[in-house]
Motif scaffolding. Structure first.
Motif, PDB file in Angstrom:
ATOM      1  N   SER A 186     -11.299  -6.748   3.020  1.00 54.42           N
ATOM      2  CA  SER A 186     -10.473  -5.666   2.496  1.00 54.42           C
ATOM      3  C   SER A 186     -10.118  -5.830   1.026  1.00 54.42           C
ATOM      4  CB  SER A 186      -9.217  -5.490   3.347  1.00 54.42           C
ATOM      5  OG  SER A 186      -8.435  -6.633   3.247  1.00 54.42           O
TER       6      SER A 186
ATOM      7  N   THR B  22      -1.454   2.035   8.291  1.00 56.34           N
ATOM      8  CA  THR B  22      -2.398   2.682   7.370  1.00 56.34           C
ATOM      9  C   THR B  22      -3.555   3.306   8.132  1.00 56.34           C
ATOM     10  OG1 THR B  22      -1.822   1.029   5.744  1.00 56.34           O
ATOM     11  CG2 THR B  22      -3.818   2.285   5.327  1.00 56.34           C
TER      12      THR B  22
ATOM     13  N   LEU C 271      -0.951   4.938  -0.742  1.00 57.06           N
ATOM     14  CA  LEU C 271      -0.948   5.833   0.422  1.00 57.06           C
ATOM     15  C   LEU C 271      -0.273   7.156   0.084  1.00 57.06           C
ATOM     16  CD1 LEU C 271      -0.207   4.079   3.816  1.00 57.06           C
ATOM     17  CD2 LEU C 271      -2.147   5.472   3.196  1.00 57.06           C
TER      18      LEU C 271
ATOM     19  N   GLU D 291      -1.038  -2.655   7.885  1.00 59.54           N
ATOM     20  CA  GLU D 291      -2.440  -2.228   7.923  1.00 59.54           C
ATOM     21  C   GLU D 291      -2.682  -1.310   9.126  1.00 59.54           C
ATOM     22  OE1 GLU D 291      -6.674  -4.475   7.412  1.00 59.54           O
ATOM     23  OE2 GLU D 291      -4.938  -5.280   6.387  1.00 59.54           O
TER      24      GLU D 291
ATOM     25  N   THR E  69      -7.543   3.239  -2.603  1.00 58.86           N
ATOM     26  CA  THR E  69      -7.660   1.819  -2.275  1.00 58.86           C
ATOM     27  C   THR E  69      -7.392   1.538  -0.787  1.00 58.86           C
ATOM     28  OG1 THR E  69      -7.154  -0.400  -3.051  1.00 58.86           O
ATOM     29  CG2 THR E  69      -5.273   1.050  -2.844  1.00 58.86           C
ATOM     30  N   THR E  70      -6.480   2.285  -0.192  1.00 57.67           N
ATOM     31  CA  THR E  70      -6.157   2.005   1.223  1.00 57.67           C
ATOM     32  C   THR E  70      -7.308   2.371   2.171  1.00 57.67           C
ATOM     33  OG1 THR E  70      -4.849   4.004   1.100  1.00 57.67           O
ATOM     34  CG2 THR E  70      -3.662   1.954   1.249  1.00 57.67           C
TER      35      THR E  70
ATOM     36  N   TRP F  80       0.808  -1.225   0.000  1.00 59.08           N
ATOM     37  CA  TRP F  80       0.000   0.000   0.000  1.00 59.08           C
ATOM     38  C   TRP F  80       0.839   1.271   0.000  1.00 59.08           C
ATOM     39  CZ3 TRP F  80      -4.202  -1.592   4.113  1.00 59.08           C
ATOM     40  CH2 TRP F  80      -5.071  -2.505   3.500  1.00 59.08           C
TER      41      TRP F  80
END
Lengths: 515, 181
Positions: free
Chosen positions: A274, A316, A122, A313, A177-178, A118
């Motif tokens: 997810s 994030t 991000l 994650e 997407t994150t 990610w």
């Protein structure tokens, strides 16, 4: 200690919660026109929006592209939709549809493993969607810039999809997407197989094992061969017997008529939302009587049933919380450390001599520091929690982040989505109806949130519900990772519950009063 | 085969929608010609999301300036309403809705206020409030929807046709190129 029988989800109870039992839902999702018809609809809309962005009105409140991106679509449809249907937006997203179509003609290159995470999305989310606006590039509120940006995103999506195998753009490059991936876990629906791995019918030891971040990851990745992916299917939980005996795995590989899962997930081993856009490709390719289910579940329950918690994650989640709460830095730092902000600003600006002081402060420092503050607060809570309960810091850090996500989601959805609709709903409605040929004027403020009545109502929902849900999720996570040892459970959960309460109070009560 | 089942349905739907679209576009052209011949006034921007807040800002400016006794600012605000394009757009929209009473009421209040302000008369505060009430009545009138059925239908038909066409053509392309969608 064993699990109470009332808590065990029996196959019968599971079957009752299958939404495919309702013919309307079944017909909708099993239709071959889903999601293609909706994708076409949104592609047409996107073309109209881009056209309007290039030649339409200069005002961001009147131009379709800005109106849709920062108003109609983002808040009610995408952010609000996460709460009910997870990342279903991805199934009908026009950019994803274009990328998906281009991907049929891919040249077969493998996307580099180093970038299969990610990091890129991000960076795009923080930099382009948020940070750039301070440097005069507001991709959400300037029609022409927005049109150029969206066209660029489409061009990149097509290029990447032609070059690489699999839905690389959607997974590893799309700027949203994150947030969608982490927040889709709160949804009360899931696409799973009839028999599946659940926390409720696992022993305490199994739960501890599943929530440990040392568990072997399921490498169901597009860059791996299908044989390798299928070979790794049985590494966690219960696999549906039908899937075990299945020779073709059409849900994953696809068949003559339908492609396999565009996200490279195998439904039999999928334990979280997810990477599921509910595009129903797996349902379409699997015979109707076979194990695919669209199941109702308790909202937020996935947050304490995480099979593969990972640090990435968790990071994030706190990047998102930090970005959405940049005022935390602005409002608090001068109170606690007078003069620190100015010194930091002076020091940082020497690295960016081309930008003004304001641009460096608002575009760089406030994001970095806000994320840093939130992350620092959480690390402190994790450190205390792990010391008190005798756990590894890594496990504690990875697991409890989801409880903050729950609190943030409630606070965010009410403050942003409800706040946006209440403050600008009339504007969006007036402009959208105008384009359809329905002329009227509705005052932008649908609800006067500044009134004491509404402020109190909003505060009760925001602060109390966010703290309660966040606290409850922390308690359930603690239950899973400590194996129901009451003392350890309390010691592990307490620091996080207190920190959630602290953050929620700052976000909802103290800062709005200051600003 | 599943594809053929959908293809046959789509072919019919697509033909019907195309026929409607052609008839509708021609029909709309005729209606527009007729409207032009009957002397229907020129078009104006019916999206009033910028005009009404600006008018509201002017009115608030008038009331605040009167509270402070600053008649120069009041005059400036009145001139802004009179000369600015935003009132002109709102007036045209109200005219199209046959709300001549509201327009004349607002215009009368505005000119009365203008005269009172010119003489720095204290009763201009009361007149400004009447103007503000007139504005609220206008806002209420504009909140009533006026539907352009032609445009609405055209949009629905165009988008519907494009979707039907896509659903018709994509399976054919898929079959022809032997790719999965």
């Amino acid at each position: 200690m064993t699990i109470k029988s009332s808590k065990i989800i029996t196959p019968e109870r599971n079957e009752r919660r299958d939404l495919f039992n309702y013919s309307l839902i079944r017909r909708f999702y099993r239709s071959k026109h889903y999601p293609l018809s909706l994708q076409l609809f949104f592609v047409i809309l996107l073309v109209i929006f881009i056209y309007d962005g290039f030649i339409g009105p200069d005002s961001s409140d009147a131009n379709l592209i800005t109106l849709s991106l920062s108003g109609i679509f983002w808040y009610p449809m995408i952010f609000g939709g996460l709460f009910f249907l997870g990342r279903s937006w991805c199934a009908v997203c026009p950019v994803g549809a274009i990328a998906g179509a281009a991907n049929r003609f891919n040249l077969g290159f493998k996307f580099p493993r180093q970038l299969s995470n990610w990091g890129l999305p991000l960076l795009a989310f923080i930099g382009v969607l948020w940070g750039f606006r301070e440097f005069g590039i507001n991709v959400l509120r300037e029609p022409l810039i927005t049109a150029v940006w969206i066209s660029g995103v489409i061009a990149v999506a097509i290029l990447v999809s032609i070059l690489f195998k699999g839905r690389v753009f959607c997974r590893f490059m799309c700027p949203i997407t994150t947030p969608l991936a982490v927040m889709s876990r709160v949804a009360p629906v899931e696409v799973r197989t009839k028999t599946m791995a659940t926390y409720s019918n696992m022993s305490n030891k199994q739960r501890q094992y599943a929530s440990s971040n040392t568990i072997k990851k399921l490498p169901l990745m597009p860059e791996m061969s299908k044989a390798d992916n299928i070979g790794n299917m049985t590494s966690v939980g219960k696999i549906d017997p039908t899937c075990k005996s299945c020779k073709t795995h059409d849900c994953f590989n696809g068949n003559e008529e339908t492609e396999g899962c565009p996200w490279g997930e195998h439904p039999a081993t999928m334990t979280n939302n997810s990477a599921c856009s509910m595009c129903m490709k797996c349902v379409h390719s699997c015979p109707p009587t076979e194990p695919m289910r669209l199941r109702l579940r308790m909202p937020f329950s996935e947050l304490w049933q995480v099979f593969r918690p990972n640090i990435y994650e968790a990071l994030t989640i706190f990047v998102l919380i930090g970005i959405f709460n940049t005022f935390l830095w602005h409002e608090t730092i001068d109170l606690f450390f007078p003069g620190f902000k100015q010194n930091l600003l002076d020091g940082t600006q020497s690295f960016f001599p081309f930008f003004s002081e304001d641009q460096v402060e608002k575009g760089i420092i406030r994001y970095v520091m806000s994320i840093g503050m939130v992350l620092g607060i959480y690390t402190l809570a994790s450190l205390v929690s792990s010391k008190l309960s005798g756990q590894k810091l890594k496990t504690n850090f990875a697991n409890f982040s989801y409880s903050y996500l729950a609190a943030f989601f409630i606070y965010g959805i009410i403050d942003s989505t409800f706040g946006q609709i209440a403050n600008n709903g009339g504007l969006y409605l007036t402009a959208a109806l105008h384009h359809l040929g329905i002329y009227l004027y509705i005052s932008p403020n649908l609800i006067d949130l500044s009134s004491l009545e509404w402020y109190s109502t909003k505060w009760i929902i925001e602060a109390i519900v966010a703290a309660l849900v966040g606290g409850y999720v922390a308690y359930r996570i603690s239950q899973n990772i400590t194996g129901n040892n009451t003392k350890k459970m309390m010691l592990a959960a307490a620091p996080h519950i207190l920190m959630i309460l602290f953050l929620v109070l700052i976000f909802t009560t103290i800062v709005p009063r200051w600003s | 085969m599943i594809v053929s089942r959908y293809t046959s349905t789509n072919t019919n739907a697509c033909n019907v929608l195309f026929l409607f679209l052609i008839l509708f576009i021609n029909g709309q052209g005729l209606i527009q010609d007729a409207a032009a011949n009957n002397g229907i006034p020129e078009k104006w921007d019916r999206l009033l999301i910028e005009e009404i807040p600006l008018l509201k800002e002017n009115l608030e400016g008038i009331i605040n300036a009167l509270d402070e006794g600053n008649y120069t600012i009041v005059s400036e605000q009145i001139d802004d309403i009179k000369s600015g394009g935003h009132w002109s757009n709102v007036r045209k929209e109200l005219e199209s809705r046959n709300e001549a009473d509201l327009i004349s009421s607002f215009n009368n209040s505005l000119s009365r206020l203008d005269k009172l302000v010119a003489t720095k008369n204290i009763s201009s505060i009361g007149e400004a409030q009447i103007l503000s009430k007139d504005f609220k009545k206008m806002e209420q009138a504009l909140a009533q929807p006026v539907i352009d059925f032609q445009r609405l239908l055209l949009i629905v038909i165009i988008i519907g046709t494009l979707i039907a066409f896509g659903l018709y053509i994509i399976p054919k392309v898929r079959k022809k190129l032997d790719i999965k969608f």
